[in-house]
Design a protein around this motif. Structure first.
Motif, PDB file in Angstrom:
ATOM      1  N   LEU A  19      -5.588 -46.731   2.766  1.00 63.13           N
ATOM      2  CA  LEU A  19      -6.176 -45.988   3.881  1.00 63.13           C
ATOM      3  C   LEU A  19      -6.124 -44.482   3.679  1.00 63.13           C
ATOM      4  CD1 LEU A  19      -7.664 -46.231   6.524  1.00 63.13           C
ATOM      5  CD2 LEU A  19      -5.469 -46.259   7.694  1.00 63.13           C
ATOM      6  N   ILE A  22      -8.864 -43.750   1.070  1.00 64.24           N
ATOM      7  CA  ILE A  22     -10.242 -43.988   1.495  1.00 64.24           C
ATOM      8  C   ILE A  22     -10.647 -43.058   2.637  1.00 64.24           C
ATOM      9  CG2 ILE A  22     -11.772 -45.697   2.569  1.00 64.24           C
ATOM     10  CD1 ILE A  22     -10.212 -47.847   1.017  1.00 64.24           C
ATOM     11  N   SER A  23      -9.754 -42.897   3.619  1.00 69.23           N
ATOM     12  CA  SER A  23     -10.112 -42.092   4.784  1.00 69.23           C
ATOM     13  C   SER A  23      -8.901 -41.304   5.295  1.00 69.23           C
ATOM     14  CB  SER A  23     -10.653 -43.003   5.889  1.00 69.23           C
ATOM     15  OG  SER A  23     -11.072 -42.240   6.981  1.00 69.23           O
ATOM     16  N   ARG A  25      -8.665 -38.637   7.052  1.00 70.81           N
ATOM     17  CA  ARG A  25      -8.768 -38.161   8.436  1.00 70.81           C
ATOM     18  C   ARG A  25      -8.326 -39.239   9.414  1.00 70.81           C
ATOM     19  NH1 ARG A  25     -12.691 -38.892  11.923  1.00 70.81           N
ATOM     20  NH2 ARG A  25     -14.178 -39.452  10.314  1.00 70.81           N
ATOM     21  N   ILE A  26      -8.787 -40.477   9.233  1.00 67.00           N
ATOM     22  CA  ILE A  26      -8.395 -41.588  10.107  1.00 67.00           C
ATOM     23  C   ILE A  26      -6.906 -41.871   9.964  1.00 67.00           C
ATOM     24  CG2 ILE A  26      -8.673 -44.062  10.513  1.00 67.00           C
ATOM     25  CD1 ILE A  26     -11.633 -43.723   9.829  1.00 67.00           C
ATOM     26  N   TRP A  27      -6.393 -41.807   8.739  1.00 68.32           N
ATOM     27  CA  TRP A  27      -4.967 -42.043   8.506  1.00 68.32           C
ATOM     28  C   TRP A  27      -4.132 -41.000   9.249  1.00 68.32           C
ATOM     29  CZ3 TRP A  27      -1.071 -39.222   6.145  1.00 68.32           C
ATOM     30  CH2 TRP A  27       0.109 -39.928   5.882  1.00 68.32           C
TER      31      TRP A  27
END
Length: 61
Positions: A19, A22-23, A25-27
């Protein structure tokens, strides 16, 4: 036995790193939300995770 443990540890690190890779910002947003919840809720999440892992371990072995 040690080899199996190290393989499991390596797999855990790979999955934990997906995570943020890959992303990020979301993490980061998810991590910020985790810091805002109560200790009891974090313990419940940890307990649930351990129980699911234990059940999967028993099924697989």
């Amino acid at each position: 036995m040690l080899e199996t443990f190290l393989m499991a540890f390596a797999l855990m690190l790979i999955l934990e790193g997906l995570l943020p890779f890959i992303s990020p910002r979301i993490w980061r947003e998810t991590f910020k939300k985790l810091t805002e919840i109560h200790d009891g809720q974090i313990r419940f999440i940890g307990l649930t995770s351990m129980l699911i892992g234990l059940v999967l371990f028993i099924i697989v072995s």
